[in-house]
Design a protein around this motif. Sequence first.
Motif, short mmCIF file in Angstrom:
data_model
loop_
_atom_site.label_atom_id
_atom_site.label_comp_id
_atom_site.label_asym_id
_atom_site.label_seq_id
_atom_site.Cartn_x
_atom_site.Cartn_y
_atom_site.Cartn_z
N ILE A 169 -12.56 8.56 4.23
CA ILE A 169 -12.77 10.00 4.61
C ILE A 169 -12.68 9.95 6.22
O ILE A 169 -13.53 8.85 6.63
N ILE A 170 -11.47 10.72 6.80
CA ILE A 170 -11.54 10.76 8.14
C ILE A 170 -12.92 11.50 8.75
O ILE A 170 -13.24 12.42 8.12
N GLU A 171 -13.14 10.91 9.86
CA GLU A 171 -14.34 11.71 10.85
C GLU A 171 -14.16 12.90 10.87
O GLU A 171 -12.82 13.37 10.74
N ASP A 172 -15.12 14.05 10.60
CA ASP A 172 -14.76 15.40 10.59
C ASP A 172 -14.97 15.97 12.23
O ASP A 172 -14.63 17.32 12.29
N ASN A 173 -15.13 15.17 13.15
CA ASN A 173 -15.02 15.90 14.52
C ASN A 173 -14.36 14.70 15.68
O ASN A 173 -14.77 13.93 15.71
N LEU A 174 -12.94 15.05 15.55
CA LEU A 174 -11.98 14.04 16.42
C LEU A 174 -12.13 14.33 17.66
O LEU A 174 -11.52 13.77 18.58
N LEU B 175 1.02 -1.28 -0.01
CA LEU B 175 0.01 -0.01 -0.04
C LEU B 175 0.92 1.16 0.14
O LEU B 175 1.89 1.11 0.49
N GLU B 176 0.49 2.34 -0.51
CA GLU B 176 0.99 3.39 -0.78
C GLU B 176 0.11 4.60 -0.41
O GLU B 176 -0.74 4.70 -0.98
N LEU B 177 0.14 5.22 0.65
CA LEU B 177 -0.79 6.27 1.41
C LEU B 177 -0.10 7.76 0.70
O LEU B 177 0.96 8.03 0.63
N ASN B 178 -1.14 8.51 0.57
CA ASN B 178 -0.81 9.90 -0.04
C ASN B 178 0.10 10.74 0.89
O ASN B 178 1.06 11.70 0.26
N THR B 179 0.01 10.68 2.05
CA THR B 179 1.05 11.26 3.14
C THR B 179 0.71 10.43 4.47
O THR B 179 -0.09 9.58 4.55
N ASP B 180 1.60 10.90 5.23
CA ASP B 180 1.56 9.88 6.65
C ASP B 180 0.95 10.63 7.52
O ASP B 180 0.88 10.16 8.79
N THR B 181 0.41 11.80 7.51
CA THR B 181 -0.24 12.61 8.66
C THR B 181 -1.53 13.33 8.06
O THR B 181 -1.55 13.83 6.96
N PHE B 182 -2.57 12.97 8.88
CA PHE B 182 -3.87 13.51 8.45
C PHE B 182 -4.44 14.25 9.54
O PHE B 182 -4.10 14.15 10.79
N ILE B 183 -5.38 15.20 9.22
CA ILE B 183 -6.30 15.81 10.33
C ILE B 183 -7.66 15.54 10.00
O ILE B 183 -8.01 14.86 9.08
N GLU B 184 -8.56 15.81 10.93
CA GLU B 184 -9.96 15.39 10.69
C GLU B 184 -10.53 16.08 9.27
O GLU B 184 -10.23 17.04 9.09
N GLY B 185 -11.30 15.20 8.78
CA GLY B 185 -12.00 15.65 7.52
C GLY B 185 -11.25 15.37 6.38
O GLY B 185 -11.64 15.62 5.22
N ASP B 186 -10.00 14.70 6.52
CA ASP B 186 -9.04 14.72 5.36
C ASP B 186 -9.61 13.35 4.81
O ASP B 186 -10.28 12.61 5.23
N THR B 187 -9.14 13.09 3.53
CA THR B 187 -9.26 11.82 2.67
C THR B 187 -7.86 11.07 2.71
O THR B 187 -7.00 11.64 2.03
#
Length: 367
Positions: A237-242, A138-150
């Motif tokens: 899609i990450i939850e938008d309220n973490l 697997l290759e992910l677009n980046t390794d750090t995300f915040i809420e609401g990101d895809t």
Amino acid sequence: MRFITFIILISTLTIGNLSSQTAGQAYINAQNCIGNDCVYPGDANNDGLVNRADVLTLGWGYGKTGPSRSTAGINWAPSYCPDWITSTPDSLNNKYLDCNGDGTINSNDLDAISQNYSLSYLKYEIVSQYEGDLEFYLELNTDTFIEGDTIIAKLMLGTELNQAEDIYGFSVALSYPEHFVKDDGVSGDFMTSWLIDNGEIGFYRDFPQSGVVEVVLSRIDQTPVSGYGQIGEMYFIIEDNLDEKGFGDINLNFSTGSGLVSTTQIYSLDVDASTEVVISNSEKPTVNNWKPSDILAYPTPFVNGVYLDGIFPLKEDLTFHIYNINGQEIKKGVLKSNHIPLEGLNNGVYILTINGTDMHHEIKIIK
Ligand SMILES: [Ca+2]
Ligand SMILES: [Ca+2]
């Protein structure tokens, strides 16, 4: 001595002329069947269970035609169909692959697989193990995300040094952190793929309660191919309220297991790829701590304008400038919403800059 008598009651079958097997020809009075001869809608490989192996099997017979059983529908019930004159590479009669019974094997048959997914009757054969050396990761677009990101997870099969040889289809079960992914937040795209050309058999089935999505891709031209790199991508899609899940950086794991590979038969395959991402909930992005990866402009290519993601709510007034590839300013303004209208531009590459008190950010956009 014990006598066992089998009595099999068969209704009168009125079967059409088997020698003229044309698509669309219905066998209206031939709904009864016996045992292994029965077609269950969606069980394309006739093993008693509807699952992703059936999607792979579908690819082998793609485009083939034969007698229909269109009066039978796609509900989970056995129905009779005379044998087709064609078979799969591993000698399964193609009538089983016509999952919706309309006399043609194509992507419409995915509906029956989808409706009856996970249903079974007592008859399940163990698939033999693939002996070849096949690399999947697997290759992910980046390794750090915040809420609401895809999160974009690229499915990568084969490497430059170890290409995947003579592959017709591939499937993998992908585990994701379900508590952090939105309900209905899983989707996929198979248009960029060395394995399949047109996405006609690109299929996924999400199990949101357990955090598993099964992904299947199959060719449809009866010709295996060799290659390496991206075969498809999945979106989460990450939850938008973490806030409810607590603050701080959280490591999340995406992993794979339980593969299937289709060549001239379907094999099981050990797939063990995992990759980790960090969801950051300790630091909401503000104008002062933006990272370039936070700000996205889409779609690309655009038509009448671009949308911005990752900079709202604004903490100060921002200006934007659009430059052409020669550095000439085309447009400028104050950023009032997340949409920048850009009607009337010629096709080409442009640079969008966003400027604030102590930030200057450049994004390449393409029309
Ligand atoms: Ca099956
Ligand atoms: Ca069909």
